[in-house]
Design a protein around this motif. Sequence first.
Motif, PDB file in Angstrom:
ATOM      1  N   GLY A 124       0.801  -1.219   0.000  1.00 45.07           N
ATOM      2  CA  GLY A 124       0.000   0.000   0.000  1.00 45.07           C
ATOM      3  C   GLY A 124       0.829   1.262   0.000  1.00 45.07           C
ATOM      4  O   GLY A 124       0.372   2.313  -0.465  1.00 45.07           O
ATOM      5  N   TYR A 125       2.054   1.184   0.509  1.00 45.54           N
ATOM      6  CA  TYR A 125       2.903   2.371   0.601  1.00 45.54           C
ATOM      7  C   TYR A 125       3.147   2.986  -0.767  1.00 45.54           C
ATOM      8  O   TYR A 125       3.033   4.203  -0.956  1.00 45.54           O
ATOM      9  CB  TYR A 125       4.224   1.993   1.283  1.00 45.54           C
ATOM     10  CG  TYR A 125       5.276   3.073   1.248  1.00 45.54           C
ATOM     11  CD1 TYR A 125       5.141   4.230   2.023  1.00 45.54           C
ATOM     12  CD2 TYR A 125       6.409   2.955   0.443  1.00 45.54           C
ATOM     13  CE1 TYR A 125       6.105   5.227   1.984  1.00 45.54           C
ATOM     14  CE2 TYR A 125       7.371   3.931   0.399  1.00 45.54           C
ATOM     15  CZ  TYR A 125       7.216   5.073   1.174  1.00 45.54           C
ATOM     16  OH  TYR A 125       8.171   6.063   1.127  1.00 45.54           O
ATOM     17  N   GLU A 126       3.491   2.146  -1.760  1.00 47.30           N
ATOM     18  CA  GLU A 126       3.739   2.659  -3.102  1.00 47.30           C
ATOM     19  C   GLU A 126       2.437   3.006  -3.826  1.00 47.30           C
ATOM     20  O   GLU A 126       2.366   3.996  -4.568  1.00 47.30           O
ATOM     21  CB  GLU A 126       4.521   1.641  -3.937  1.00 47.30           C
ATOM     22  CG  GLU A 126       5.928   1.390  -3.443  1.00 47.30           C
ATOM     23  CD  GLU A 126       5.957   0.419  -2.271  1.00 47.30           C
ATOM     24  OE1 GLU A 126       6.910   0.504  -1.469  1.00 47.30           O
ATOM     25  OE2 GLU A 126       5.030  -0.414  -2.152  1.00 47.30           O
ATOM     26  N   ILE A 127       1.413   2.184  -3.633  1.00 46.21           N
ATOM     27  CA  ILE A 127       0.146   2.413  -4.330  1.00 46.21           C
ATOM     28  C   ILE A 127      -0.543   3.672  -3.822  1.00 46.21           C
ATOM     29  O   ILE A 127      -1.214   4.376  -4.578  1.00 46.21           O
ATOM     30  CB  ILE A 127      -0.747   1.163  -4.208  1.00 46.21           C
ATOM     31  CG1 ILE A 127      -0.152   0.037  -5.066  1.00 46.21           C
ATOM     32  CG2 ILE A 127      -2.177   1.462  -4.653  1.00 46.21           C
ATOM     33  CD1 ILE A 127      -0.891  -1.269  -4.994  1.00 46.21           C
ATOM     34  N   GLU A 128      -0.351   4.002  -2.562  1.00 44.35           N
ATOM     35  CA  GLU A 128      -0.926   5.234  -2.024  1.00 44.35           C
ATOM     36  C   GLU A 128      -0.336   6.463  -2.693  1.00 44.35           C
ATOM     37  O   GLU A 128      -1.023   7.475  -2.880  1.00 44.35           O
ATOM     38  CB  GLU A 128      -0.663   5.299  -0.514  1.00 44.35           C
ATOM     39  CG  GLU A 128      -1.158   6.586   0.137  1.00 44.35           C
ATOM     40  CD  GLU A 128      -0.637   6.770   1.550  1.00 44.35           C
ATOM     41  OE1 GLU A 128      -1.383   7.297   2.385  1.00 44.35           O
ATOM     42  OE2 GLU A 128       0.523   6.390   1.815  1.00 44.35           O
ATOM     43  N   GLY A 129       0.930   6.396  -3.073  1.00 42.57           N
ATOM     44  CA  GLY A 129       1.619   7.549  -3.643  1.00 42.57           C
ATOM     45  C   GLY A 129       1.136   7.888  -5.045  1.00 42.57           C
ATOM     46  O   GLY A 129       0.292   7.204  -5.639  1.00 42.57           O
ATOM     47  N   ALA A 130       1.732   8.945  -5.600  1.00 39.64           N
ATOM     48  CA  ALA A 130       1.328   9.418  -6.926  1.00 39.64           C
ATOM     49  C   ALA A 130       1.559   8.366  -8.004  1.00 39.64           C
ATOM     50  O   ALA A 130       0.876   8.353  -9.028  1.00 39.64           O
ATOM     51  CB  ALA A 130       2.102  10.691  -7.268  1.00 39.64           C
ATOM     52  N   GLY A 131       2.524   7.460  -7.791  1.00 36.95           N
ATOM     53  CA  GLY A 131       2.806   6.429  -8.776  1.00 36.95           C
ATOM     54  C   GLY A 131       1.908   5.215  -8.688  1.00 36.95           C
ATOM     55  O   GLY A 131       2.046   4.282  -9.493  1.00 36.95           O
TER      56      GLY A 131
END
Length: 303
Positions: free
Chosen positions: A138-145
């Motif tokens: 979720g950390y990466e998916i939450e971000g703009a990318g």
Amino acid sequence: MRTSKAILSIGAVMVDVVCHIPNLPGRGEGVVVDKRDTLIGGCAFNAGNIVRQLGCPCFLFAPIGSGIFADFARKELADRGLEALHVETDLDCGSCTCLVEPDGERTMVTSPGIERCFERAWFDAIDASRYGYALASGYEIEGAGGEAIISFLEAHPEIEFFYAPGPRIEGVGPEKTARINALRPVWHLNDLEAKSYTGCSTVEEAARAIEAESGNAVVITEGAKGASVLSGSERIFVSTESVKPVDTVGAGDSHLGALVTARSAGRSWKEALALANAVAGAVCMVSGASLSDDEFAASGIHL
């Protein structure tokens, strides 16, 4: 093994600064660190390193940027024979300060870097036919990318997706979560995350609520107790052996990496949970988020 296809570990390679402290400071207070380690980490690395150690081909689809943390990460990856995604950018890799209390519990303060800035064009170089499984947090998916990550998975529904929302479960948001659930992923999360997200009072109720959204199996870890999977009408719980933790940094990521590897090798859910529990327990007995190759060999863990 059931399949020779590789596992795609999507997400972050970061630098973990692991600080052992006598207690968490309150607001406005200070604390003196008893011991500090600077180590390679990040969800994609933590999971992917275990995949490699268990003998399955893996690629870290995790961007390595430009800067002091990126230089550290490149050396650490090279030492382990792991490949990651190298991109031309002025952004550095992120870092995570892990505050570890005497009982091993960790509290994290993350400083984001290139790993939350995925671009759709980066995925164009991937030969998706090589991969049977993918995992992301979720950390990466939450971000703009996050949009780029989800779009890639939507374009390749043949790749079985394991989704680990982690502590950013609420930050991902309903729109992205709905698109993820449309992919019918296997959710992998801990008991506190599951109950907080669903509002349910028990692990089984939370698992059934998530299964109703995702239409696939749900794996929930319960720390020192063990882990369970709900798949249709079947719920399997596998307890874990008691260990004395140094810290719990990376235990969830390592559990996920072992679980995906076992499933890719054709293991049953019960066998996969047992392997993942053993790996997570071993990771808890060392400082930081991963086992060195010598530590992994000494553990006696294998598929």
